[in-house]
Write an enzyme that holds these catalytic residues in place. Structure first.
Site, PDB file in Angstrom:
ATOM      1  N   GLN B 236     -17.508  -2.518 -12.080  1.00  0.00           N
ATOM      2  CA  GLN B 236     -17.314  -1.090 -12.372  1.00  0.00           C
ATOM      3  C   GLN B 236     -18.598  -0.490 -12.433  1.00  0.00           C
ATOM      4  OE1 GLN B 236     -14.053  -2.202 -15.645  1.00  0.00           O
ATOM      5  NE2 GLN B 236     -14.704   0.036 -15.540  1.00  0.00           N
ATOM      6  N   ARG B 383      -9.791   1.322 -21.481  1.00  0.00           N
ATOM      7  CA  ARG B 383      -9.149   2.649 -20.923  1.00  0.00           C
ATOM      8  C   ARG B 383      -9.666   3.640 -22.157  1.00  0.00           C
ATOM      9  NH1 ARG B 383      -4.519   3.521 -17.204  1.00  0.00           N
ATOM     10  NH2 ARG B 383      -5.030   5.872 -16.678  1.00  0.00           N
ATOM     11  N   CYS B 384     -10.789   3.735 -22.553  1.00  0.00           N
ATOM     12  CA  CYS B 384     -11.207   4.575 -23.525  1.00  0.00           C
ATOM     13  C   CYS B 384     -12.769   4.912 -23.518  1.00  0.00           C
ATOM     14  CB  CYS B 384     -10.828   4.360 -24.930  1.00  0.00           C
ATOM     15  SG  CYS B 384     -11.578   3.111 -25.579  1.00  0.00           S
ATOM     16  N   GLU B 759      -8.910   8.421 -19.621  1.00  0.00           N
ATOM     17  CA  GLU B 759      -8.776   7.532 -20.824  1.00  0.00           C
ATOM     18  C   GLU B 759      -7.811   8.394 -22.141  1.00  0.00           C
ATOM     19  OE1 GLU B 759     -12.824   6.979 -20.791  1.00  0.00           O
ATOM     20  OE2 GLU B 759     -12.465   5.019 -19.631  1.00  0.00           O
TER      21      GLU B 759
END
Lengths: 164, 805, 284
Positions: B236, B383-384, B759
């Protein structure tokens, strides 16, 4: 290691003869021996459906089939569903309705949907949800996948009616 | 001008710029099975790596015997810590200032830890060889509970000096990592001590895992002839991986090329550096051949980065009328065996101190204790943004509990405590400057959309029917108003391993009026190739369909910190807009020259520059691009290119109002989502279709986390949820239909006003689902019941309330 | 997850398969759909040096309806059961249960024979077959024999089938009365937290016959004879159902796992059984 055996597979209309250990998983034969990398490996325990292909006209998870068991089988993968010039209506619909994000589940998802629509050409939303429950997606929340499958069904049916 | 209006609309539509629900360009290859993921890469002579992993959570490694494995036909090498030690690679730095064993060095600290790395001709031989490596272990006491860890004589990290400071200050116990504090402790305690109403609760956000459908993997390829190392992988943050690889290996950075190909979802799991990458690189350097490593699903769930595992003890105080006066949080954070969080360096608890949420809370204090246990390392932002979902869950639970204590409707309690629209930019008690917001408007819209009052009436009637014995199903209304903090971040206080968290975009306009843009980020499904082209289309007047967006190849893309924490649009998106503006500035000079007027006499108009007051005199961007390359223009360099590195002045603060209506079966613990309404405000909306897709996906991950997904351990430190049979990922069948909605409050400091959205649905979704479960049982006295709310835990909550007779 | 190496055989008749089993003893296993065995092999929890694939043996295929007697070849898949119109009319519980097994792709491979012979307590067909009073047909090197489903299961993965025998078919009479298969699970693809198979016959307001079996609530499927008896002669009202649940509770022995603790499973088992009884009664 056990000795390799001769295996014949008919994949997307092409006959392949190859040597592989019987234990080789069908998904590995497709991806590594034949370079057909559309189907993916996600969970390895037959839960996620990323490896879904059609074998003898049934949707199956190719991570849970040995190459030896598949010897002689007719196989269709995502690569055999459409061509760049003539996409399968599902391929069009997934794009049109944003039925994918990272794309990793997509080949298995579309391949499964193709068989679902063969078995049930005019499904309800509930039938699509039940019929697609063997394929996991981590990105889309499924809502647009369901929308895409329903749209493709309608597209296919309209085309059929027009042809008659 | 009237006759020109439709023309302008057509020209705008033709660009498919900001606001267009443009179809995704990525999808052509993905729908035809022509994506290129790391396991699709096949290089000549490629070998395959596989790990011997520890079956124990805590043990001494007495011996590792690799002889039988080495004797197997097809095995090329078996690496142990002893082999890596001379290279200094048996340990590696983590992103959180700690260090982590690459291969077990004397002991193992969690089940699934890497002990030896087998390199073989193919993955089948490698797997056989793994079985042949004989490891003798001596079991040690196992600690899986962070509270126990802080009171135990068992020292997990014997490599650390007892009493010596860690990367984030003093450690008060051998198993303690840091205490991180923010806010005014004394003032907070004073206010709480004399408040009308105080509630105190322990809120646990359980350990879970991002579990992207594609696991982590890489292919390392050392070209000994040219001295160049290429590493393809599920990264990522490819540029960071290149820098880390250079620092670790001693190979000059220009001789390392890191490529992130298509990535099958990341969700934070693919930010860190894993032993598999290091071992594959070493193996390739040793053998001179490419080496592939791809973990299997059990390895992914057992050993790569987990998320959450925060024990959050809170106190919140208010006046009798419900005005919140103070908030206090003390977190015990279970980091596992190594501190491998992927937070900006100065924030060992991430941005947890956004935990005052959407509310105007005058004084607050947060303290976070990081603790070692015998569990896998991680603590990534699944996912935040960094620890923001924990913070949102904490405050949204505390608000619900305060409402119970006050006997007040929870929607109304939120309403009277919101930060008002006229308070922005708002300085929170814990040090943040919220950029913009209009919470009241969003809240009213949401409550109206679901007929909130009607739902409460129905719920009350259902409770009565339940009490009369007519039904066993209860209705819960889960409310959430969340505020996110994303877009890390300002370089002045946000860095990872010392690298400032800017991002970048480089644009080249081709002579015939098409373009390529390269960014420092990397899509894992977000659709950057589609949406960044849209930003650029609006900025430079070239249709998005004529703009290629490339990311992920460090040899070609400008340096950037990658994609996580919803930072791509706030940071790289801003860089894209600003690079576009540089292009436009030069284009203006060229246009003016071509139109034979002064620079100030032309203005940009959608896809062209026109002479002010004479729109019939114009040069399209295609005309200008051609001239830039083919015409000698006095005082202007040939070419039309630009690069922008963007250091954001502040974070962005997306927000939203979510309402979940759930029915729970008191007897079986089953839950059915009847309705889910999600209103998101992510500022300027680049592609509504993509935003909606992000919201659907994030909500479904929130559903999973809230309703069943966990990484659970037994007392021996064995992972109980190692396959997708037990690690809950909902199918189409368990996933509800979502209704999405929006308001649009642009960020004042972002060039196009965008805030990021990927997110938000996870941050807001988890409390919405969890609050619905709690709300269903609230009339019977439930205050707090820990997630995940799987069937048996809902049943247990009902049982403990005496609802089973 | 890579399985260990094995020798592969695909005999085209039963005798060939039996000969291979005899030759390799407990080093050999037969594979039908493979969706129980192959994951175990991939996890290297099942060691199978000799794998005998039954797919080419025609004698193991096919669904036969002979009057009231139904025979399912061992290699009949869940998908074939679901698609068979005759079965849907004659034994609706079979289709109802099959639809609750795993997911479409797994049902395309998973077979009746594999599901009942494997002895996994999580499988749905064993309890169903006990409810139906089915007979399992096994063939060994010397002879064929029949084993009642209710006598087949000894412990988890331990059955009355000898290592050198192959389960060739299951047969049963189409039941009279109302039927229902109810299953609680965490998600599609999961085994049961609790499942109940119930067949009831009634005359007027009285229950004249009852058969009840429970799934994944012990190390074997549980045919709860006493629970059925508790319903016979009653109107299947609240008291009778409570009596049946109490009797069922005596017969099951659930263990704690990720689906929940024992107390929860017992409670859920009661609820699921009550629902199955109510549904079957309404259909009787």
């Amino acid at each position: 290691m056990s000795k390799k055996m001769q295996i014949t597979l008919n994949v997307n209309g092409t006959r392949h003869e190859l040597l592989a250990e019987p234990r080789t998983l069908l998904i590995h034969v497709l991806r590594e021996n034949l370079g057909i990398t559309g189907p993916h490996i996600g969970c390895e325990t037959s839960h996620c459906g990323a490896c879904t292909i059609l074998m003898n006209e049934r949707s199956i998870k190719s991570c849970t089939v040995f190459a030896a068991q598949a010897d002689g089988a007719e196989i269709t993968t995502i690569e055999g569903l459409g061509t760049p010039d003539s996409l399968h209506p599902l391929q069009e619909a997934f794009r049109e309705h944003h039925g994918l994000q990272c794309g990793f589940c997509t080949p298995g998802m579309i391949t499964r949907a193709a068989q679902l629509l063969k078995e049930n050409p005019d499904p309800t939303e509930e039938e699509v949800r039940f019929g697609m429950a063997g394929n996991l997606c981590r990105c889309t929340g499924y809502q647009n996948i369901v929308k895409a499958v329903l749209a493709a069904a309608s597209e296919i049916n309209t085309a059929k009616e027009a042809a008659q | 001008m009237n006759d020109l209006t439709p023309d302008r609309d057509d020209r705008t539509a033709n660009l498919k710029g900001i606001g267009s629900a443009r179809r995704r360009v990525e999808d052509a290859r993905f729908t035809q099975g022509k994506g290129n993921y790391v396991d699709d890469i096949k290089l000549p002579g490629m070998l395959f790596g596989d790990f011997v992993r520890s079956p124990y959570a805590h043990a001494r490694v007495v011996s590792v015997d690799t002889s039988a494995a080495m004797a197997l036909d097809g095995v090329v090498a078996v690496l142990t810590a002893k082999d890596l030690e001379p290279l200094g690679l048996h340990w590696m730095p983590t992103l959180a200032g700690d260090k982590q064993m690459v291969l077990a060095d004397g002991k193992v600290l969690f089940q699934g830890q890497e002990v030896a790395y087998v390199v073989a001709r193919d993955r089948y031989v490698a797997a056989d060889a793994v079985e042949l490596v004989e490891v003798e272990y001596e079991e040690l006491p196992v600690i899986t509970d962070p509270f126990e860890a802080l009171n135990s004589d068992t020292v997990l990290r014997e490599d650390l000096q007892p009493g010596a400071d860690g990367a984030h200050g003093p450690r008060r116990h051998a198993n303690h990592i840091f205490l991180w504090e923010e806010g005014d402790k004394t003032a907070t305690e004073e206010v709480i001590g004399s408040a009308d109403v105080v509630v105190e609760e322990m809120i646990y956000y359980h350990r879970t895992h991002p579990c992207p459908l594609e696991t982590c993997g890489c292919v390392a390829s050392m070209d000994k002839v040219n001295g160049k190392l290429t590493v393809y992988g599920t990264f990522q943050a490819p540029h960071v991986v290149r820098t880390v690889a250079s620092l670790l290996s001693g190979i000059d950075e220009h001789n390392i090329r890191v490529v992130s190909p298509d990535i099958g979802g990341g969700f934070g799991n693919k930010v860190g550096v894993y032993p598999g990458y290091v071992c594959s690189i070493v193996a390739s350097i040793v053998t001179g051949l490419p080496v592939k490593w791809v973990e299997d699903r059990m390895e992914n769930l057992m050993a790569t980065a987990f998320a959450r595992d925060y024990w959050m003890k809170g106190r919140i105080s208010a006046t009798k009328e419900g005005k919140i006066t103070a908030l206090e949080a003390h977190v015990t954070a279970d980091h596992g065996a190594f501190d491998a969080c992927a937070d900006p360096t100065k924030f060992p608890a991430g941005f947890f101190h956004i935990c005052t949420g959407s509310y105007d809370i005058p004084v607050a204090y947060v303290g976070v204790d990081g603790v070692y246990t015998n569990k896998a390392p991680g603590g990534v932002a699944y996912r935040c943004s960094f620890r923001v979902t924990e913070a949102a869950y904490f405050i949204e639970r505390m608000i619900e509990i305060l409402a119970i204590e006050l006997g007040m409707d929870a929607a109304e309690l939120r309403r009277i405590n919101f930060i008002r629209a006229d308070q922005f930019p708002y300085h929170s008690a814990l040090g943040w400057e919220y950029d913009s917001g209009d919470y009241q408007t969003a809240w009213d819209k949401a409550l109206k959309a679901v007929d909130y009052d009607g739902l409460r009436t129905e719920q009350a009637a259902r409770v009565e029917a339940f009490r009369r014995g007519e039904t066993r199903r209860l209705i819960g209304i889960g409310l959430t108003h969340f505020t996110e903090i994303v877009g890390a971040g300002p370089v002045k206080n946000c860095d990872i391993l010392g690298m400032g968290m800017f991002d970048s975009c480089e644009i080249r306009i081709h002579p015939t009026g098409s373009a390529i843009a390269r960014l420092g980020t990397i899509s894992q499904g977000q659709g950057h190739a589609t949406t960044f082209a849209q930003i650029l289309a609006s900025e430079i007047g070239i249709p998005a369909d004529k703009i290629t967006v490339e990311e992920g190849d460090t040899d070609t893309a400008p340096y950037g910190l990658g994609t996580y924490g919803s930072r791509s649009t706030p940071v790289a998106g801003a860089a894209t807009a600003l690079a576009g503006r540089k292009i436009r500035a030069k284009a203006q000079m060229i246009a003016a020259y071509l139109l034979e007027v002064h620079d100030d006499d032309v203005e940009f108009d959608i896809d062209r520059f026109v002479v002010k007051g004479a729109p019939e005199r114009f040069k399209t961007m295609a005309d200008i691009a051609y001239a830039a390359y083919n015409q000698a223009i006095p005082g202007v360099e040939p070419g039309l290119e630009a690069v922008s590195y963007y250091d954001p002045p502040n974070m962005t603060y997306p927000f939203g109002a979510y309402i979940c209506v759930m029915e729970i079966d008191v007897d079986t613990g089953e839950a059915e989502i009847r309705q889910f309404y999600a209103l998101d405000d992510c500022g300027t909306r680049i592609n509504p279709m993509v935003i909606e897709g992000q919201v659907h996906g994030g909500l479904t991950e929130a559903l999973a986390i809230a309703m069943g997904q966990e990484i659970a351990y037994d007392d021996m430190g064995n992972v109980k949820t190692g396959t997708l049979m037990d690690f809950f990922i909902p199918t189409t069948w368990e996933t509800p239909h979502y209704t999405t909605d929006h308001t649009e409050t642009p960020s004042p400091h972002h060039p196009i006003g965008a805030k990021g959205v990927g997110e938000s649905p996870n941050v807001g979704g988890v409390p919405a689902f969890s609050n619905a479960v709690h709300d269903a049982l609230r009339p019977f006295g439930l205050r707090q019941s820990h997630m995940p709310h799987d069937h048996w835990r809902i049943w247990k909550a009902a049982h403990d309330l005496g609802l089973h007779g | 997850m890579i399985p260990a190496a094995f020798e592969y055989y695909r005999p085209d008749d039963l005798q060939g398969a039996l000969a291979l089993l005899h030759e390799h003893g407990d080093e050999a296993r037969v594979v039908a759909g493979g969706h129980s065995l192959i994951p175990m092999m991939k996890l290297r929890m099942a060691e199978v040096p000799h794998l005998i694939d039954l797919q080419a043996i025609d004698a193991l295929r096919g669904i036969t309806v002979d009057g009231n007697r139904i025979t399912l070849g061992a290699m009949v898949t869940q998908e074939e059961i679901i698609a068979h119109e005759g079965l849907a009319t004659l034994v609706p519980i079979l289709r109802e249960a099959a639809l609750q097994i795993a997911d479409p792709q797994v049902r395309a491979m998973g077979t009746v024979g594999g599901n009942v012979a494997n002895g996994d307590p999580g499988n749905d067909m064993p309890g169903l077959m006990q409810c139906l009073g089915a007979t399992f047909h096994v063939t060994g090197p010397d002879a064929a024999r029949e084993i009642e489903a209710r006598d087949f299961y000894e412990a988890a993965y331990m059955t009355a089938r000898e290592d050198d025998e192959i389960l060739t078919a299951v047969s049963f009479d189409a039941p009279n009365g109302g039927q229902s298969y109810q299953k609680q699970k965490r998600k599609i693809g999961d085994y049961a937290t609790a499942a109940a198979a119930v067949i009831l016959t009634r005359e007027g307001e009285h229950c004249t016959g009852a058969s009840i079996a429970m799934t994944n609530l012990s190390d074997v499927p549980v045919w709860a004879e006493a629970a059925g008896e508790a319903l016979i002669g009653t109107d299947c009202g609240e008291d009778a159902v409570i009596a049946a649940i109490n009797a069922m509770q005596e017969a099951i022995d659930p263990t704690e796992d990720n689906r929940g603790p024992v107390a929860f499973k017992r409670h859920t088992a009661g609820i699921i059984l009550a629902r199955a009884i109510a549904r079957a009664w309404s259909r009787a």
